[in-house]
Motif scaffolding. Structure first.
Motif, PDB file in Angstrom:
ATOM      1  N   ARG A 133      -4.937   5.744 -13.906  1.00 53.73           N
ATOM      2  CA  ARG A 133      -4.968   4.817 -12.701  1.00 53.73           C
ATOM      3  C   ARG A 133      -5.983   5.056 -11.688  1.00 53.73           C
ATOM      4  NH1 ARG A 133      -0.773   1.794 -12.519  1.00 53.73           N
ATOM      5  NH2 ARG A 133       0.789   3.187 -13.547  1.00 53.73           N
ATOM      6  N   VAL A 134      -6.536   4.114 -11.150  1.00 54.17           N
ATOM      7  CA  VAL A 134      -7.440   4.025 -10.008  1.00 54.17           C
ATOM      8  C   VAL A 134      -6.767   3.214  -8.999  1.00 54.17           C
ATOM      9  CG1 VAL A 134      -9.729   3.208  -9.016  1.00 54.17           C
ATOM     10  CG2 VAL A 134      -9.484   3.856 -11.671  1.00 54.17           C
ATOM     11  N   VAL A 135      -6.661   4.084  -7.793  1.00 53.22           N
ATOM     12  CA  VAL A 135      -5.940   3.415  -6.704  1.00 53.22           C
ATOM     13  C   VAL A 135      -6.968   3.454  -5.571  1.00 53.22           C
ATOM     14  CG1 VAL A 135      -4.095   3.463  -4.846  1.00 53.22           C
ATOM     15  CG2 VAL A 135      -3.806   4.108  -7.376  1.00 53.22           C
ATOM     16  N   VAL A 136      -7.358   2.402  -4.799  1.00 55.18           N
ATOM     17  CA  VAL A 136      -8.018   2.420  -3.678  1.00 55.18           C
ATOM     18  C   VAL A 136      -7.489   1.800  -2.452  1.00 55.18           C
ATOM     19  CG1 VAL A 136     -10.376   1.391  -2.602  1.00 55.18           C
ATOM     20  CG2 VAL A 136     -10.135   2.134  -5.048  1.00 55.18           C
ATOM     21  N   GLY A 137      -7.185   2.385  -1.501  1.00 50.30           N
ATOM     22  CA  GLY A 137      -6.305   1.637  -0.129  1.00 50.30           C
ATOM     23  C   GLY A 137      -6.946   1.958   0.902  1.00 50.30           C
ATOM     24  N   MET A 138      -6.795   1.184   2.101  1.00 51.23           N
ATOM     25  CA  MET A 138      -7.533   1.250   3.272  1.00 51.23           C
ATOM     26  C   MET A 138      -6.351   1.136   4.435  1.00 51.23           C
ATOM     27  SD  MET A 138     -10.872  -0.641   4.549  1.00 51.23           S
ATOM     28  CE  MET A 138     -10.140  -2.464   4.636  1.00 51.23           C
TER      29      MET A 138
ATOM     30  N   LEU B 283       0.822  -1.174   0.137  1.00 48.19           N
ATOM     31  CA  LEU B 283       0.117  -0.011   0.048  1.00 48.19           C
ATOM     32  C   LEU B 283       0.663   1.405  -0.002  1.00 48.19           C
ATOM     33  CD1 LEU B 283      -2.803   1.243   0.310  1.00 48.19           C
ATOM     34  CD2 LEU B 283      -2.593   1.048   2.883  1.00 48.19           C
ATOM     35  N   LEU B 284       1.706   1.122   0.727  1.00 43.99           N
ATOM     36  CA  LEU B 284       2.732   2.383   0.727  1.00 43.99           C
ATOM     37  C   LEU B 284       3.459   2.516  -0.493  1.00 43.99           C
ATOM     38  CD1 LEU B 284       3.712   4.400   2.795  1.00 43.99           C
ATOM     39  CD2 LEU B 284       5.878   2.834   3.225  1.00 43.99           C
ATOM     40  N   ALA B 285       3.808   1.474  -1.123  1.00 47.77           N
ATOM     41  CA  ALA B 285       4.497   1.484  -2.594  1.00 47.77           C
ATOM     42  C   ALA B 285       3.499   2.096  -3.569  1.00 47.77           C
ATOM     43  CB  ALA B 285       4.929   0.268  -3.019  1.00 47.77           C
ATOM     44  N   LEU B 286       2.049   1.838  -3.659  1.00 48.19           N
ATOM     45  CA  LEU B 286       1.278   2.264  -4.299  1.00 48.19           C
ATOM     46  C   LEU B 286       1.052   3.792  -4.120  1.00 48.19           C
ATOM     47  CD1 LEU B 286      -1.735  -0.294  -3.999  1.00 48.19           C
ATOM     48  CD2 LEU B 286      -0.157   0.224  -6.062  1.00 48.19           C
ATOM     49  N   GLY B 287       0.884   4.192  -2.802  1.00 47.80           N
ATOM     50  CA  GLY B 287       1.162   5.724  -2.280  1.00 47.80           C
ATOM     51  C   GLY B 287       2.404   6.406  -3.030  1.00 47.80           C
ATOM     52  N   ALA B 288       3.611   5.708  -3.072  1.00 42.05           N
ATOM     53  CA  ALA B 288       4.712   6.517  -3.629  1.00 42.05           C
ATOM     54  C   ALA B 288       4.522   6.701  -5.327  1.00 42.05           C
ATOM     55  CB  ALA B 288       5.829   5.418  -3.161  1.00 42.05           C
ATOM     56  N   ARG B 289       4.130   5.770  -5.698  1.00 43.01           N
ATOM     57  CA  ARG B 289       3.772   5.802  -7.034  1.00 43.01           C
ATOM     58  C   ARG B 289       2.862   6.877  -7.379  1.00 43.01           C
ATOM     59  NH1 ARG B 289       1.640   0.521 -10.357  1.00 43.01           N
ATOM     60  NH2 ARG B 289      -0.096   1.405  -9.093  1.00 43.01           N
ATOM     61  N   LEU B 290       1.712   6.920  -6.661  1.00 41.42           N
ATOM     62  CA  LEU B 290       0.794   7.896  -6.758  1.00 41.42           C
ATOM     63  C   LEU B 290       1.458   9.119  -6.783  1.00 41.42           C
ATOM     64  CD1 LEU B 290      -2.316   8.637  -7.079  1.00 41.42           C
ATOM     65  CD2 LEU B 290      -2.338   8.812  -4.571  1.00 41.42           C
ATOM     66  N   VAL B 291       2.122   9.543  -5.894  1.00 35.49           N
ATOM     67  CA  VAL B 291       2.924  10.921  -5.453  1.00 35.49           C
ATOM     68  C   VAL B 291       3.915  11.356  -6.830  1.00 35.49           C
ATOM     69  CG1 VAL B 291       4.538  12.105  -4.110  1.00 35.49           C
ATOM     70  CG2 VAL B 291       2.895  10.806  -2.996  1.00 35.49           C
ATOM     71  N   GLN B 292       4.404  10.275  -7.093  1.00 36.00           N
ATOM     72  CA  GLN B 292       5.314  10.356  -8.155  1.00 36.00           C
ATOM     73  C   GLN B 292       4.605  10.726  -9.556  1.00 36.00           C
ATOM     74  OE1 GLN B 292       8.084   7.030  -8.702  1.00 36.00           O
ATOM     75  NE2 GLN B 292       9.041   7.929 -10.735  1.00 36.00           N
ATOM     76  N   GLU B 293       3.662   9.902 -10.053  1.00 35.14           N
ATOM     77  CA  GLU B 293       3.034  10.109 -11.047  1.00 35.14           C
ATOM     78  C   GLU B 293       2.225  11.393 -10.966  1.00 35.14           C
ATOM     79  OE1 GLU B 293       2.387   5.569 -12.537  1.00 35.14           O
ATOM     80  OE2 GLU B 293       0.680   6.431 -11.674  1.00 35.14           O
TER      81      GLU B 293
END
Length: 207
Positions: free
Chosen positions: A182-187, A110-120
Motif C-alpha cells: 500500500r502506498v500512502v501519500v499525504g500532506m 487523511l486522518l483515516a488513512l493514517g489510522a489504517r496505516l498504524v493498524q496495518e
C-alpha cells in the motif's frame, strides 16, 4: 526490547493510558526492581506492585531476571518496548474507515488513512516480531513551504500524477508470487509550536 510496540488489545490500551502506569513504562526503559521504581517515582511499594503486575499481565512489562540477596528475591523488570503506539484496532467498532468517504482534500480522510496505516503496519510488526523477521517498508518525510494556495494545489496535482505514473509502471496484477504493497501519500500543515507562556510577575517584580 523492541524499539516500538503496537498495542492492539483494548485492555492493554486502557492499562497503558493510566498516568501512573505510563510513568512506570517510561521508567522501565531501563531495567529496575519494584523497590527502585517505588523510590524513583515516589509511590508506595504495595501500590507500585499492583500496577506492575497489571502491566506485566498485558505484556507491556516483562520479568528480566531474578536476583537473590540472602533470603530475599529481587525481581528485575523491563518494559517490552522503548515506546508504544495504540492501534485503531483497539477501538475497532469506532475506528475510522478510509473507504467510507474518500476525499483527497478532507483532513478527516487523511486522518483515516493514517489510522489504517498504524493498524496495518502494527499488525505486520507484531507478526514479524513473533517470527523474528523484519518488515519491508519504506517512508519519506519532508517539509515544503508554499508561497500560496495556488502553489500548494499545483504541487498536489503534480505529486498525484507522479505517483499514478509510478504505480502504473510497476503494478503487476498477474505476477506469480508477487506481494501487494500500500502506498500512502499525504500532506498537511505543520501545527504551530505553542508560544512559551511568560511566568507570572512576582510581588517583588511588580514593585
Amino acid at each position: 526490547m523492541l524499539d516500538v510496540a503496537v498495542i492492539e488489545s483494548p485492555a492493554a490500551a486502557e492499562a497503558s493510558l493510566d498516568p501512573t502506569r505510563s510513568a512506570i513504562l517510561a521508567a522501565l526503559t531501563e531495567p529496575a526492581s519494584a523497590a527502585m521504581l517505588a523510590t524513583r517515582l515516589g509511590l508506595p511499594r504495595q501500590r507500585l506492585n499492583y500496577h506492575l503486575k497489571e502491566l506485566e499481565r498485558h505484556g507491556l512489562v516483562e520479568l528480566l531476571e531474578e536476583r537473590r540477596k540472602g533470603n530475599v528475591a529481587e525481581r528485575i523488570y523491563r518494559a517490552t518496548a522503548g515506546s508504544y503506539v495504540i492501534s485503531p484496532s483497539a477501538l475497532a467498532a469506532v475506528s475510522p474507515d478510509p473507504a467510507r468517504a474518500p476525499d483527497q482534500l478532507s483532513a478527516r480522510w487523511l486522518l483515516a488513512l493514517g489510522a489504517r496505516l498504524v493498524q496495518e503496519v502494527g499488525t505486520l510488526i507484531t507478526g514479524a516480531a513473533k517470527a523474528q523477521r523484519r518488515v519491508a517498508t519504506f517512508g519519506i518525510d519532508a517539509e515544503v513551504r508554499f508561497a500560496g494556495a495556488a502553489d500548494r494545489a499545483a504541487f498536489a496535482a503534480e505529486l498525484s500524477r507522479a505517483v499514478a505514473t509510478l504505480v502504473g509502471r510497476y503494478h503487476d496484477e498477474s505476477a506469480p508470487g508477487g506481494r501487494t504493497y500500500r502506498v500512502v501519500v499525504g500532506m498537511h500543515q505543520v501545527p504551530a509550536a505553542p508560544e512559551p507562556t511568560e511566568p507570572e510577575a512576582t510581588q517583588e517584580n511588580r514593585q
